[in-house]
Design a protein around this motif. Structure first.
Motif, PDB file in Angstrom:
ATOM      1  N   ALA A 119      11.542 -12.128 -15.523  1.00 18.59           N
ATOM      2  CA  ALA A 119      12.605 -11.589 -14.666  1.00 18.59           C
ATOM      3  C   ALA A 119      13.916 -12.305 -14.961  1.00 18.59           C
ATOM      4  O   ALA A 119      14.612 -12.770 -14.054  1.00 18.59           O
ATOM      5  N   ALA A 120      14.276 -12.372 -16.239  1.00 19.35           N
ATOM      6  CA  ALA A 120      15.454 -13.149 -16.655  1.00 19.35           C
ATOM      7  C   ALA A 120      16.744 -12.607 -16.071  1.00 19.35           C
ATOM      8  O   ALA A 120      17.710 -13.354 -15.879  1.00 19.35           O
ATOM      9  N   SER A 121      16.804 -11.315 -15.778  1.00 20.58           N
ATOM     10  CA  SER A 121      18.033 -10.753 -15.222  1.00 20.58           C
ATOM     11  C   SER A 121      18.200 -11.116 -13.751  1.00 20.58           C
ATOM     12  O   SER A 121      19.300 -10.986 -13.197  1.00 20.58           O
ATOM     13  N   GLU A 122      17.113 -11.591 -13.132  1.00 19.79           N
ATOM     14  CA  GLU A 122      17.184 -11.984 -11.714  1.00 19.79           C
ATOM     15  C   GLU A 122      17.144 -13.497 -11.541  1.00 19.79           C
ATOM     16  O   GLU A 122      17.922 -14.070 -10.790  1.00 19.79           O
ATOM     17  N   TRP A 123      16.199 -14.119 -12.218  1.00 16.63           N
ATOM     18  CA  TRP A 123      16.073 -15.575 -12.220  1.00 16.63           C
ATOM     19  C   TRP A 123      16.077 -16.034 -13.673  1.00 16.63           C
ATOM     20  O   TRP A 123      15.102 -15.826 -14.387  1.00 16.63           O
ATOM     21  N   LEU A 124      17.144 -16.653 -14.111  1.00 16.84           N
ATOM     22  CA  LEU A 124      17.243 -17.092 -15.499  1.00 16.84           C
ATOM     23  C   LEU A 124      16.629 -18.472 -15.649  1.00 16.84           C
ATOM     24  O   LEU A 124      17.121 -19.454 -15.074  1.00 16.84           O
ATOM     25  N   LEU A 125      15.535 -18.568 -16.417  1.00 16.62           N
ATOM     26  CA  LEU A 125      14.918 -19.859 -16.707  1.00 16.62           C
ATOM     27  C   LEU A 125      15.677 -20.503 -17.859  1.00 16.62           C
ATOM     28  O   LEU A 125      15.738 -19.960 -18.959  1.00 16.62           O
TER      29      LEU A 125
END
Length: 235
Positions: A119-125
């Motif tokens: 979910a990189a567009s919501e939570w960027l690790l």
């Protein structure tokens, strides 16, 4: 109660040996049969007959390997908690988040740990420390940036408690473990041996004032590759 799932992993260790063999029969006869094979269960047996008394018969013994499955329980979900103002993440304790080797005959080892930021567009690790922390703003994502470190505690082959130094979870490269002088691959002895996973980290400020528990979607996935082979390479 934390749900668990089982990883069944094909391994490189020859945990058992099956022997293929030809069984000789010694008899005074003039006929000669065809050499055959016999598995451990006695199936597919053929014989070689000897033509005269005193003649020898041969058994050609071949080695086979049998790959054993290992069974390791891994938590299906782990929850991290981010404050709206950013700063330190709330994480599970290392005694709660653990991998357990439920195999009864085989030790298990972690060979690599890979991360997918689903979910990189919501939570960027991220591994960039400048993108997280109290008061740090995140751009281009729905909620915020997160940086997560992992430390590992386990038993080595000498039953000593070992700690793997903390490392940042990185989507660009899997964390791999090799056996070298003075270090050991994270090890789970058979019969419920454990590896404890200690997570820590930080988040940026959240982009919206979100109610407690309002977002519980998957942010990233951790994949553990498990093997029964503690050597440097897996065949």
């Amino acid at each position: 109660m934390k749900k668990t799932s089982k990883i069944m992993s094909a391994v490189a260790l020859s945990a058992a040996l099956a022997i293929g063999t030809a069984m000789p029969a010694f008899a005074a006869t003039t006929s000669k049969g065809t050499e055959g094979e016999m598995e451990m269960d006695g199936s597919a047996v053929k014989t070689e007959e000897v033509s005269t008394d005193g003649e020898s018969g041969e058994t050609s013994v071949h080695m086979k390997t049998e790959v054993s499955n290992i069974s390791v329980t891994v938590p299906v979900k782990a929850y991290l908690y981010a404050e709206t103002v950013g700063g330190n993440l709330g994480t599970p304790s290392k005694t709660a988040y653990r991998l357990v080797n439920t195999s009864t005959t085989t030790d298990a080892y972690i060979r690599s740990i890979a991360v997918d930021n689903t979910a990189a567009s919501e939570w960027l690790l991220t591994t960039d420390t400048t993108k997280v922390g109290a008061g740090v703003q995140a751009s281009g994502v729905t909620y915020g940036n997160i940086l997560v470190n992992m430390a590992i505690e386990y038993k080595n082959s000498g039953n000593q408690t070992m700690s793997e130094p903390a490392f940042a979870l990185d989507t660009a490269a899997a964390k791999t473990f090799t056996k070298t002088d003075g270090t050991f691959i994270p090890h789970m002895p058979k019969n419920n041996g454990e590896i404890n996973i200690d997570l820590s980290g930080q988040s940026s400020m959240l982009n919206d004032q979100i109610a407690d528990g309002a977002t519980t979607q998957e942010a990233f996935k951790i994949t553990y590759t498990v093997s029964a082979n503690p050597s440097n390479t897996i065949a």
